[in-house]
Design a protein around this motif. Sequence first.
Motif, PDB file in Angstrom:
ATOM      1  N   TYR A  34       1.442  -6.202  -8.771  1.00  0.00           N
ATOM      2  CA  TYR A  34       0.839  -7.081  -7.770  1.00  0.00           C
ATOM      3  C   TYR A  34       1.921  -7.723  -6.916  1.00  0.00           C
ATOM      4  CZ  TYR A  34      -3.422  -6.670 -10.471  1.00  0.00           C
ATOM      5  OH  TYR A  34      -4.516  -6.175 -11.118  1.00  0.00           O
ATOM      6  N   LEU A  35       1.619  -7.917  -5.649  1.00  0.00           N
ATOM      7  CA  LEU A  35       2.457  -8.701  -4.752  1.00  0.00           C
ATOM      8  C   LEU A  35       1.621  -9.893  -4.325  1.00  0.00           C
ATOM      9  CD1 LEU A  35       3.428  -5.625  -4.418  1.00  0.00           C
ATOM     10  CD2 LEU A  35       4.641  -6.522  -2.455  1.00  0.00           C
ATOM     11  N   ALA A  60       2.323   2.230  -1.255  1.00  0.00           N
ATOM     12  CA  ALA A  60       1.054   1.972  -0.581  1.00  0.00           C
ATOM     13  C   ALA A  60       0.500   0.639  -1.076  1.00  0.00           C
ATOM     14  CB  ALA A  60       0.075   3.099  -0.865  1.00  0.00           C
ATOM     15  N   LEU A  61       0.424  -0.334  -0.179  1.00  0.00           N
ATOM     16  CA  LEU A  61      -0.118  -1.635  -0.544  1.00  0.00           C
ATOM     17  C   LEU A  61      -1.599  -1.693  -0.191  1.00  0.00           C
ATOM     18  CD1 LEU A  61       2.655  -4.134   0.596  1.00  0.00           C
ATOM     19  CD2 LEU A  61       2.268  -3.130  -1.662  1.00  0.00           C
ATOM     20  N   HIS A  62      -2.364  -2.235  -1.121  1.00  0.00           N
ATOM     21  CA  HIS A  62      -3.804  -2.395  -0.933  1.00  0.00           C
ATOM     22  C   HIS A  62      -4.119  -3.878  -1.034  1.00  0.00           C
ATOM     23  CE1 HIS A  62      -8.056  -1.560  -1.147  1.00  0.00           C
ATOM     24  NE2 HIS A  62      -8.140  -2.236  -2.273  1.00  0.00           N
ATOM     25  N   ARG A  63      -4.662  -4.455   0.034  1.00  0.00           N
ATOM     26  CA  ARG A  63      -4.989  -5.880   0.021  1.00  0.00           C
ATOM     27  C   ARG A  63      -6.247  -6.087  -0.806  1.00  0.00           C
ATOM     28  NH1 ARG A  63      -5.997  -8.603   5.558  1.00  0.00           N
ATOM     29  NH2 ARG A  63      -8.094  -7.816   5.224  1.00  0.00           N
ATOM     30  N   TYR A 104      -2.028  -8.526  -3.162  1.00  0.00           N
ATOM     31  CA  TYR A 104      -1.900  -7.105  -2.858  1.00  0.00           C
ATOM     32  C   TYR A 104      -1.646  -6.339  -4.154  1.00  0.00           C
ATOM     33  CZ  TYR A 104      -0.979  -8.640   1.949  1.00  0.00           C
ATOM     34  OH  TYR A 104      -1.065  -9.215   3.187  1.00  0.00           O
ATOM     35  N   LEU A 105      -2.024  -5.073  -4.171  1.00  0.00           N
ATOM     36  CA  LEU A 105      -1.692  -4.175  -5.260  1.00  0.00           C
ATOM     37  C   LEU A 105      -0.860  -3.036  -4.703  1.00  0.00           C
ATOM     38  CD1 LEU A 105      -1.990  -3.109  -8.182  1.00  0.00           C
ATOM     39  CD2 LEU A 105      -4.073  -1.940  -7.411  1.00  0.00           C
ATOM     40  N   ASP A 106       0.295  -2.799  -5.313  1.00  0.00           N
ATOM     41  CA  ASP A 106       1.110  -1.642  -4.978  1.00  0.00           C
ATOM     42  C   ASP A 106       0.552  -0.484  -5.792  1.00  0.00           C
ATOM     43  OD1 ASP A 106       3.029   0.419  -5.079  1.00  0.00           O
ATOM     44  OD2 ASP A 106       4.662  -0.984  -4.715  1.00  0.00           O
ATOM     45  N   THR A 107      -0.111   0.440  -5.140  1.00  0.00           N
ATOM     46  CA  THR A 107      -0.793   1.520  -5.850  1.00  0.00           C
ATOM     47  C   THR A 107       0.179   2.520  -6.480  1.00  0.00           C
ATOM     48  OG1 THR A 107      -1.082   2.740  -3.783  1.00  0.00           O
ATOM     49  CG2 THR A 107      -2.897   1.336  -4.482  1.00  0.00           C
ATOM     50  N   ASP A 108       1.427   2.528  -6.046  1.00  0.00           N
ATOM     51  CA  ASP A 108       2.421   3.416  -6.653  1.00  0.00           C
ATOM     52  C   ASP A 108       2.944   2.859  -7.976  1.00  0.00           C
ATOM     53  OD1 ASP A 108       2.144   5.170  -4.541  1.00  0.00           O
ATOM     54  OD2 ASP A 108       3.926   4.441  -3.483  1.00  0.00           O
ATOM     55  N   PHE A 150      -9.377 -12.345  -7.403  1.00  0.00           N
ATOM     56  CA  PHE A 150      -9.086 -11.074  -6.749  1.00  0.00           C
ATOM     57  C   PHE A 150      -8.339 -10.078  -7.640  1.00  0.00           C
ATOM     58  CE2 PHE A 150      -9.518 -14.076  -3.171  1.00  0.00           C
ATOM     59  CZ  PHE A 150     -10.630 -13.492  -2.588  1.00  0.00           C
ATOM     60  N   PHE A 151      -7.859 -10.524  -8.804  1.00  0.00           N
ATOM     61  CA  PHE A 151      -7.227  -9.598  -9.735  1.00  0.00           C
ATOM     62  C   PHE A 151      -8.307  -8.778 -10.421  1.00  0.00           C
ATOM     63  CE2 PHE A 151      -3.985 -12.903  -9.358  1.00  0.00           C
ATOM     64  CZ  PHE A 151      -2.862 -12.133  -9.144  1.00  0.00           C
ATOM     65  N   PRO A 152      -8.208  -7.449 -10.395  1.00  0.00           N
ATOM     66  CA  PRO A 152      -9.248  -6.600 -10.992  1.00  0.00           C
ATOM     67  C   PRO A 152      -9.547  -6.958 -12.451  1.00  0.00           C
ATOM     68  CG  PRO A 152      -7.743  -5.265  -9.708  1.00  0.00           C
ATOM     69  CD  PRO A 152      -7.157  -6.643  -9.763  1.00  0.00           C
ATOM     70  N   GLU A 153      -8.530  -7.349 -13.215  1.00  0.00           N
ATOM     71  CA  GLU A 153      -8.738  -7.680 -14.617  1.00  0.00           C
ATOM     72  C   GLU A 153      -9.651  -8.897 -14.769  1.00  0.00           C
ATOM     73  OE1 GLU A 153      -4.786  -5.643 -14.164  1.00  0.00           O
ATOM     74  OE2 GLU A 153      -5.846  -7.212 -13.108  1.00  0.00           O
ATOM     75  N   VAL A 154      -9.602  -9.804 -13.825  1.00  0.00           N
ATOM     76  CA  VAL A 154     -10.456 -11.004 -13.868  1.00  0.00           C
ATOM     77  C   VAL A 154     -11.837 -10.698 -13.317  1.00  0.00           C
ATOM     78  CG1 VAL A 154     -10.695 -13.359 -12.975  1.00  0.00           C
ATOM     79  CG2 VAL A 154      -8.456 -12.532 -13.697  1.00  0.00           C
ATOM     80  N   ALA A 155     -11.875  -9.848 -12.303  1.00  0.00           N
ATOM     81  CA  ALA A 155     -13.131  -9.505 -11.652  1.00  0.00           C
ATOM     82  C   ALA A 155     -13.979  -8.506 -12.461  1.00  0.00           C
ATOM     83  CB  ALA A 155     -12.861  -8.933 -10.265  1.00  0.00           C
TER      84      ALA A 155
END
Length: 71
Positions: A29-30, A2-5, A21-25, A63-68
């Motif tokens: 990151y893509l 499951a990819l999440h933009r 994108y984040l591959d939730t599985d 857009f990377f959660p770690e940065v945000a």
Amino acid sequence: MALHRLGKDPESPNGGSPTVYLDTDSGHYLLQGWKVTDPDRLAQLDLPDHETVIEFPRRMVQFFPEVAGEA
């Protein structure tokens, strides 16, 4: 898979790439970006045949959660 933009480049014309994108599985990151084809730049990399390199603007790290500041 499951990819999440997570975000598209706000400065990209016509809403195109780059995109994060984040591959939730897998939790990986893509990154969608511009293909690097310049032989001089590629020659400076230790790039195996099964990998590729894209160019990705610094402004996109927001857009990377770690940065945000997200988990």
